[in-house]
Design an enzyme around this catalytic site. Structure first.
Site, PDB file in Angstrom:
ATOM      1  N   GLN A 151       0.655  -1.367  -0.074  1.00  0.00           N
ATOM      2  CA  GLN A 151      -0.052   0.050   0.042  1.00  0.00           C
ATOM      3  C   GLN A 151       0.849   1.527  -0.065  1.00  0.00           C
ATOM      4  O   GLN A 151       0.471   2.332  -0.701  1.00  0.00           O
ATOM      5  CB  GLN A 151      -0.958  -0.100   1.170  1.00  0.00           C
ATOM      6  CG  GLN A 151      -1.817   1.303   1.336  1.00  0.00           C
ATOM      7  CD  GLN A 151      -2.804   1.333   2.287  1.00  0.00           C
ATOM      8  OE1 GLN A 151      -3.474   2.483   2.830  1.00  0.00           O
ATOM      9  NE2 GLN A 151      -3.052   0.338   3.230  1.00  0.00           N
ATOM     10  N   GLU A 176       1.265  -1.323   8.141  1.00  0.00           N
ATOM     11  CA  GLU A 176       0.441  -0.112   8.854  1.00  0.00           C
ATOM     12  C   GLU A 176       0.500  -0.054  10.232  1.00  0.00           C
ATOM     13  O   GLU A 176       0.724   1.129  10.979  1.00  0.00           O
ATOM     14  CB  GLU A 176      -0.955  -0.242   8.002  1.00  0.00           C
ATOM     15  CG  GLU A 176      -1.984   0.670   8.565  1.00  0.00           C
ATOM     16  CD  GLU A 176      -1.900   2.165   8.292  1.00  0.00           C
ATOM     17  OE1 GLU A 176      -1.577   2.411   7.107  1.00  0.00           O
ATOM     18  OE2 GLU A 176      -1.972   3.016   9.162  1.00  0.00           O
ATOM     19  N   ASP A 196       0.518   3.642   6.058  1.00  0.00           N
ATOM     20  CA  ASP A 196       0.810   3.372   4.499  1.00  0.00           C
ATOM     21  C   ASP A 196       0.509   4.517   3.873  1.00  0.00           C
ATOM     22  O   ASP A 196       1.323   5.085   2.978  1.00  0.00           O
ATOM     23  CB  ASP A 196      -0.119   2.047   4.290  1.00  0.00           C
ATOM     24  CG  ASP A 196       0.546   0.834   4.730  1.00  0.00           C
ATOM     25  OD1 ASP A 196       1.842   0.751   4.963  1.00  0.00           O
ATOM     26  OD2 ASP A 196      -0.047  -0.210   4.850  1.00  0.00           O
ATOM     27  N   GLY A 250      -7.884  20.109  19.339  1.00  0.00           N
ATOM     28  CA  GLY A 250      -7.575  21.623  19.162  1.00  0.00           C
ATOM     29  C   GLY A 250      -7.856  22.528  20.349  1.00  0.00           C
ATOM     30  O   GLY A 250      -8.268  21.621  21.467  1.00  0.00           O
ATOM     31  N   GLY A 251      -8.147  23.735  20.486  1.00  0.00           N
ATOM     32  CA  GLY A 251      -8.411  24.408  21.669  1.00  0.00           C
ATOM     33  C   GLY A 251      -9.923  24.663  21.557  1.00  0.00           C
ATOM     34  O   GLY A 251     -10.106  25.177  22.660  1.00  0.00           O
TER      35      GLY A 251
END
Ligand code: COA
Length: 477
Positions: free
Chosen positions: A66, A188, A217, A296-297
């Site tokens: 892959q 993977e 991959d 995130g924030g």
């Protein structure tokens, strides 16, 4: 016209310099000055009709499974001529892995090898080596993702390739970079674990989790494609190729960068946006698994929607983004939260996130995920419906943009594949089916590498492009 022809016939043959002079006199436009940038003048062809971004780039594709095939498929989507070299007989192992249609190439293979040509070569056969040498001279880039050392064992060392074609770029995916694990074979999930993704994915109380997205991959193949294009660009200045390596561990870590950020933040106090903080659970020495917390924030969580009891994908990702807190409160029927000091500001909400999301969920459970999407987006609240692969496969807007493409294949019939996720206005991708094993062997030997028909017959007889004959079965006594 006739007059002109006549006078032309009468006129004496002019010297090269003289004819040039005539052209110059006839021309009304001043000669275009070479641009300072060294670039040609802007094309006058309509956008999308000036060829493709990587037209003229030839790739010797020695990839399998892959990671490597993802990389070369992306290059092929951009117009590179990708010549996939496969072992005679079985070819890329994925042709027969997870087969859903008897006797046909698997979707595993077909969805990673579109827009390529296939040639079978036994790279360890003397004649096969000779063909490979011609390919090395012909191509710009060799891409491979064999186990460490396999390319050298074939005799295709960097020194040999560079001597044979100093302009050739040799690009490799390996599991690990130089160091204690450099000789390991990697798939993977090994990369997801070694790159820090698994330890930071899943719920705090549960074991580490791998993700369905193939960040090890396909993620590394994508990184490698970027490295190759940069090396091609640098080659314009230096005239020479170079080695490009992307280790899967490095590729995954690059995608898990926010977790290395959090690891360093831990030294300065708890990670307040993790729901663990609001629940009063102390942090350990390493970044914990954060369930569905947002990276995130802006706090977020996955919430049930109408129908969740029967539909495993009736969920939505809900983000309590600070600037739209007011509209969220109005939508879920809690307008008093806008001014309540326990809820009005992001810091006040942090210790109450679990309860807040539970209240929002009471509202989302009364709506389908698409209704939530519609109502939230109308007031700029970002939400993410959990789309099943069935819904994605049937989504017409993805078909319209060429992100999901239906291709026809001679042995398996129609199948869906993922087209080019990058859309360019002057390099339009046309997705074509994956090649059958060795489909282009003769075409490449003859038209690309210049072998005569007689040579090709001899090559076939040598066994360099055909599978070894199976030993005849002993007759029953
Ligand atoms: N002709 C003759 N031999 C060929 C050949 C060809 N056209 N193509 C491959 N081979 C041989 C190789 O030379 C190698 O032989 P050797 O070990 O005797 O030198 C052999 O096939 C097997 O190659 P290998 O890469 O070791 O395959 P594998 O199935 O044992 O391992 C991986 C598969 C993916 C684990 C390994 O290739 C790997 O770690 N690759 C790097 C990381 C990677 O890309 N992993 C993700 C895969 S999605």
């Amino acid at each position: 016209m006739a007059m002109r022809k006549k006078s032309k016939a009468k006129s004496k043959p002019k010297s090269k310099a003289a004819s040039k002079k005539v052209v110059k006199l006839k021309s009304k436009k001043p000669a275009a000055k070479p641009a300072k940038s060294g670039l040609p003048p802007p094309s006058r062809k309509p956008f999308g009709q000036a060829g493709k971004a990587l037209d003229g780039i030839k790739i010797l594709d020695f990839t399998h499974v892959q990671s490597g095939p993802t990389c070369t498929q992306l290059l092929a989507y951009m117009g590179a001529d990708v010549i996939k070299v496969e072992r005679p007989g079985g070819g890329d192992i994925t042709r027969s892995q997870l087969r859903d249609v008897k006797g046909a190439d698997s979707l595993y293979f077909t969805m990673l090898n579109g827009n390529k040509r296939s040639i079978t070569i036994d790279s360890k056969h003397p004649k096969g080596k000779e063909i490979l040498e011609r390919l090395i001279r012909h191509c710009d880039v060799l891409v491979e993702n064999f186990a460490p050392g396999a390319l050298d064992r074939m005799g295709l060392t960097w020194e040999y390739v560079h001597k044979t074609n100093p302009r050739m770029i040799v690009a490799s995916v390996k599991g690990f970079g130089p160091g204690p694990y450099e000789d390991c074979k990697v798939y993977e999930n090994v990369a997801q674990c070694a790159g820090g993704a698994a330890s930071t994915t899943g719920f705090r109380e549960g074991p580490p989790l791998v993700t369905g997205a193939q960040i090890g991959d396909s993620g590394t193949g994508l990184h490698l494609a970027w490295g190759i294009v940069c090396a091609l660009y640098q080659r314009i200045r230096t005239g020479r190729g170079q080695r490009v390596l992307c280790a899967m561990q490095d590729g995954v870590l690059n995608l898990a960068r926010v977790k290395l950020r959090d690891q360093q933040r831990l030294a300065h106090g708890p990670l307040t946006e993790y729901s663990q903080y609001g629940e009063g659970v102390p942090f350990g020495k390493a970044v914990p698994r954060a369930g569905n917390d947002s990276g995130g924030g802006q706090p977020g969580w996955i919430l049930k929607c109408k129908g969740w009891e029967d539909d495993p994908d009736a969920y939505i990702y809900f983000i309590t983004q600070a600037p739209v807190w007011g509209p969220i409160c109005d939508l879920i029927g809690k307008p008093e939260w806008k001014t309540d000091p326990d809820y009005a500001t992001p810091p006040a909400r942090l210790p109450r996130l679990k309860a807040i999301f539970s209240t929002i969920e009471q509202w989302t459970m009364t709506q389908t995920k698409f209704e939530v999407m519609e109502k939230c987006n109308a007031v700029d609240i970002p939400v993410g419906p959990i789309l099943s692969m069935k819904e994605i496969a049937e989504e017409q807007s993805l078909r319209a943009t060429g992100t999901v493409v239906e291709v026809d294949h001679p042995t398996r019939g129609k199948y869906l594949t993922v087209g080019n996720p990058v859309k360019m206005s002057d390099s339009i991708t046309e997705v074509t089916r994956s090649p059958l094993l060795g489909e282009h062997t003769e075409e490449i030997l003859g038209k690309v590498l210049g072998y005569s028909s007689k040579d090709i017959v001899a090559i076939k007889e040598s066994g360099a492009i055909t599978p070894p004959a199976k030993p005849e079965k002993a007759e029953a006594a």
